[in-house]
Design a protein around this motif. Structure first.
Motif, PDB file in Angstrom:
ATOM      1  N   ILE A 112       0.835  -1.206   0.000  1.00 39.32           N
ATOM      2  CA  ILE A 112       0.000   0.000   0.000  1.00 39.32           C
ATOM      3  C   ILE A 112       0.863   1.247   0.000  1.00 39.32           C
ATOM      4  O   ILE A 112       2.053   1.215   0.321  1.00 39.32           O
ATOM      5  CB  ILE A 112      -0.935   0.060   1.231  1.00 39.32           C
ATOM      6  CG1 ILE A 112      -0.099   0.165   2.531  1.00 39.32           C
ATOM      7  CG2 ILE A 112      -1.888  -1.111   1.263  1.00 39.32           C
ATOM      8  CD1 ILE A 112      -0.868   0.686   3.707  1.00 39.32           C
ATOM      9  N   ARG A 192      -7.855   0.161  -5.478  1.00 39.62           N
ATOM     10  CA  ARG A 192      -6.847  -0.292  -6.437  1.00 39.62           C
ATOM     11  C   ARG A 192      -6.154   0.930  -7.018  1.00 39.62           C
ATOM     12  O   ARG A 192      -6.795   1.907  -7.420  1.00 39.62           O
ATOM     13  CB  ARG A 192      -7.520  -1.106  -7.543  1.00 39.62           C
ATOM     14  CG  ARG A 192      -6.587  -1.520  -8.674  1.00 39.62           C
ATOM     15  CD  ARG A 192      -7.325  -2.410  -9.653  1.00 39.62           C
ATOM     16  NE  ARG A 192      -6.552  -2.640 -10.876  1.00 39.62           N
ATOM     17  CZ  ARG A 192      -6.535  -3.776 -11.551  1.00 39.62           C
ATOM     18  NH1 ARG A 192      -7.285  -4.800 -11.122  1.00 39.62           N
ATOM     19  NH2 ARG A 192      -5.831  -3.904 -12.648  1.00 39.62           N
ATOM     20  N   SER A 193      -4.828   0.900  -7.077  1.00 38.22           N
ATOM     21  CA  SER A 193      -4.069   2.027  -7.602  1.00 38.22           C
ATOM     22  C   SER A 193      -4.589   2.450  -8.966  1.00 38.22           C
ATOM     23  O   SER A 193      -4.955   1.605  -9.795  1.00 38.22           O
ATOM     24  CB  SER A 193      -2.591   1.658  -7.735  1.00 38.22           C
ATOM     25  OG  SER A 193      -1.962   1.546  -6.483  1.00 38.22           O
ATOM     26  N   PRO A 202       2.493   0.035  -5.411  1.00 37.58           N
ATOM     27  CA  PRO A 202       1.277   0.863  -5.421  1.00 37.58           C
ATOM     28  C   PRO A 202       1.572   2.274  -5.923  1.00 37.58           C
ATOM     29  O   PRO A 202       2.721   2.728  -5.924  1.00 37.58           O
ATOM     30  CB  PRO A 202       0.849   0.875  -3.956  1.00 37.58           C
ATOM     31  CG  PRO A 202       2.105   0.607  -3.186  1.00 37.58           C
ATOM     32  CD  PRO A 202       2.980  -0.237  -4.055  1.00 37.58           C
ATOM     33  N   ALA A 220      -3.787   3.514  -1.198  1.00 37.20           N
ATOM     34  CA  ALA A 220      -3.878   2.820  -2.477  1.00 37.20           C
ATOM     35  C   ALA A 220      -3.225   1.452  -2.359  1.00 37.20           C
ATOM     36  O   ALA A 220      -2.127   1.316  -1.819  1.00 37.20           O
ATOM     37  CB  ALA A 220      -3.193   3.629  -3.572  1.00 37.20           C
ATOM     38  N   LEU A 221      -3.909   0.446  -2.888  1.00 42.47           N
ATOM     39  CA  LEU A 221      -3.375  -0.914  -2.974  1.00 42.47           C
ATOM     40  C   LEU A 221      -2.662  -1.119  -4.302  1.00 42.47           C
ATOM     41  O   LEU A 221      -3.041  -0.522  -5.319  1.00 42.47           O
ATOM     42  CB  LEU A 221      -4.513  -1.935  -2.895  1.00 42.47           C
ATOM     43  CG  LEU A 221      -5.208  -2.163  -1.562  1.00 42.47           C
ATOM     44  CD1 LEU A 221      -6.601  -2.731  -1.811  1.00 42.47           C
ATOM     45  CD2 LEU A 221      -4.383  -3.124  -0.711  1.00 42.47           C
ATOM     46  N   SER A 222      -1.672  -1.983  -4.320  1.00 37.73           N
ATOM     47  CA  SER A 222      -1.094  -2.349  -5.609  1.00 37.73           C
ATOM     48  C   SER A 222      -2.134  -3.070  -6.455  1.00 37.73           C
ATOM     49  O   SER A 222      -3.109  -3.635  -5.939  1.00 37.73           O
ATOM     50  CB  SER A 222       0.123  -3.258  -5.403  1.00 37.73           C
ATOM     51  OG  SER A 222      -0.289  -4.568  -5.053  1.00 37.73           O
ATOM     52  N   SER A 226      -4.912  -5.845  -5.107  1.00 39.20           N
ATOM     53  CA  SER A 226      -6.344  -5.640  -5.341  1.00 39.20           C
ATOM     54  C   SER A 226      -6.967  -6.892  -5.946  1.00 39.20           C
ATOM     55  O   SER A 226      -8.062  -7.323  -5.553  1.00 39.20           O
ATOM     56  CB  SER A 226      -6.559  -4.443  -6.270  1.00 39.20           C
ATOM     57  OG  SER A 226      -6.101  -3.252  -5.675  1.00 39.20           O
ATOM     58  N   SER A 421       4.463   6.393  -8.363  1.00 41.56           N
ATOM     59  CA  SER A 421       4.956   5.163  -7.739  1.00 41.56           C
ATOM     60  C   SER A 421       6.473   5.212  -7.603  1.00 41.56           C
ATOM     61  O   SER A 421       7.132   6.134  -8.092  1.00 41.56           O
ATOM     62  CB  SER A 421       4.557   3.946  -8.577  1.00 41.56           C
ATOM     63  OG  SER A 421       5.427   3.773  -9.690  1.00 41.56           O
TER      64      SER A 421
END
Length: 467
Positions: A112, A192-193, A202, A220-222, A226, A421
């Motif tokens: 994250i 989700r990113s 992420p 944000a999740l990668s 996700s 990122s």
């Protein structure tokens, strides 16, 4: 020689020579700036130094101040005049310890990044049941109170598009999602990113808390994590997640650095171009937006290299785009000179090739802009029949106020694989495509700065609206 051929030859010698069409100094100068740009190293050297000597540049932090000093020194070394920093207040948000993991049905670490502006969790973190929504609309359809005490997760993917419109379409997921989840009772929010790549890294970005909703922690999740959570949700078992975000937010200062090539005949008439100096912290801000600054700085430098332009060219390194502070500050500082602003433009979509230029309504029909279209054609760039509506986040206020705005359209197919990122690094910069960008901007600046062309839309043209 036969008599007829001899007569024809003598007749040809007797005819006066047909004069070649007179050269167009404007076109010749713009082509020269364009061609120099294709092999010039100014832009690459700029972004190489920025990423190496400064690195990440979160607005309002110590790194932001180093970037300010670097920017002043760089513009001065390139010969820009009136180089200075314009200070404005910001909230300096900084991430602290960040961690997330699935607790049950079985332990699994999650990649994250906290969203810019997110409030922190309690020091011990938050542990709660998660609810996975496959689309943002599914979250919006959830009844008020249905997420009480839970962590809301939206896993909707972003669509890859050449013009970057997939990012704009998905942006509410990050910007508004936390407040929408909070309205429904959620204690935290993950999404989700907004990314098009397949990396487990992420992608962060700013959120916008709404005044009528509680502020909840958000991250944000990668892309990979996700999809993992979707698979877990498909099993039908409850998912519990532990989340810890230890961010801080403090009042601070940021700076927009500007420099000029003064006009020789109409110094009060100014063309403003630039990119943003700040960046997110996971990477080194190479393509977002080191290259945007590099492109416009190098283009201005080349456009004024042969002789001083008739109008002033100003470059701006905007100090706090990512957290939405630059625009209001820059607009307030420069709105008094609105009547003398010839054009504004911002480069903020990486460094891959430009394929189109959008001009203000009616401008494509003007003689100097027709010349520009001719100069851009060998770069595989066309002038769009559609007028420009938005040129960048940092010039949005000036655009809304009536400043003529240009927008170069870049190939954004790869950009969202990396932006926001840890992958936003120098190796992503394609030097050939970078210089194609510089060549296009240099041609525009040369023509706009060496004519009296008026790019203001005709009276009665509808005002542009933010996308």
């Amino acid at each position: 020689m036969r008599p007829l051929l001899l007569a024809a030859a003598l007749s040809a010698l007797a005819m006066p020579a047909i004069a070649a069409p007179p050269s167009d100094p404007l076109r010749t100068g713009a082509e020269a700036a364009r061609d120099r740009a294709l092999t010039d190293t100014t832009a690459y050297d700029f972004v190489e130094s920025l990423t190496t000597d400064v690195g990440q540049r979160l607005a309002g932090t110590e790194a932001s101040a180093r970037a300010r000093d670097w920017g002043i020194a760089r513009l001065t070394a390139l010969g820009f005049k009136n180089v200075h920093a314009e200070a404005f207040p910001v909230t300096a948000w900084q991430r602290g310890e960040e961690a997330a993991a699935v607790v049950s049905p079985h332990p699994q670490k999650l990649a994250i990044l906290g969203l810019g502006g997110s409030v922190p969790t309690p020091p011990e973190g938050i542990e709660a049941e998660a609810v996975v929504f496959r689309t943002y609309d599914d979250l919006l359809a959830a009844p008020v109170g249905s997420l009480a005490g839970k962590i809301a997760i939206v896993t909707q993917p972003m669509v890859r598009t050449a013009d970057g419109s997939g990012y704009g379409a998905a942006n509410p997921i990050r910007r508004s999602g936390p407040s929408e989840a909070a309205r429904r009772g959620a204690v935290a929010y993950l999404h989700r990113s907004l990314a098009t790549g397949e990396s487990r890294l992420p992608h962060t970005g700013a959120l916008n808390y709404q005044a009528d909703a509680p502020k909840i922690p958000a991250a944000a999740l990668s892309v990979i994590d996700s999809e993992l959570l979707e698979h877990m949700a498909d099993r039908g078992q409850p998912i519990r997640i532990r989340l810890k975000l230890q961010s801080t937010a403090t009042p601070s200062t940021a700076w927009t650095v500007t420099g000029e090539i003064p006009g020789s005949e109409h110094p009060e008439q100014v063309i403003i171009v630039g990119g943003h100096l700040d960046s997110w912290d996971p990477g080194t801000g190479a393509i977002d937006d080191g290259t945007g600054m590099a492109i416009t700085v190098a283009a201005a430098h080349l456009a004024g290299a042969a002789h001083p332009p008739k109008r002033t060219i100003r470059v701006a390194l905007f100090g706090a785009e990512e957290m939405d502070f630059s625009d209001d500050a820059f607009t307030a500082a420069h709105k008094p000179e609105l009547a003398n602003i010839v054009a504004v433009g911002e480069s903020d979509s990486g460094s891959d090739r430009i394929w189109a230029l959008a001009l203000p309504a009616g401008a494509a029909k003007l003689g100097p802009m027709k010349t520009l279209a001719t100069v851009l054609a060998p770069l595989s760039i066309y002038v769009s029949p559609e007028p420009s509506r938005f040129g960048g986040s940092d010039i949005g206020g000036l655009t809304m106020a009536g400043a003529p705005t240009i927008a170069f359209r870049q190939d954004a197919s790869r950009y969202f694989d990396w932006h926001h990122s840890a992958d936003d690094t120098l190796d992503k910069v394609d030097r050939v495509q970078l210089n194609q960008n510089v060549a296009a901007w240099a041609a525009f600046l040369y023509i706009a700065a060496n004519t009296d062309v008026d790019l203001h839309p005709p009276a009665g043209t509808p005002s542009p609206a933010r996308p």
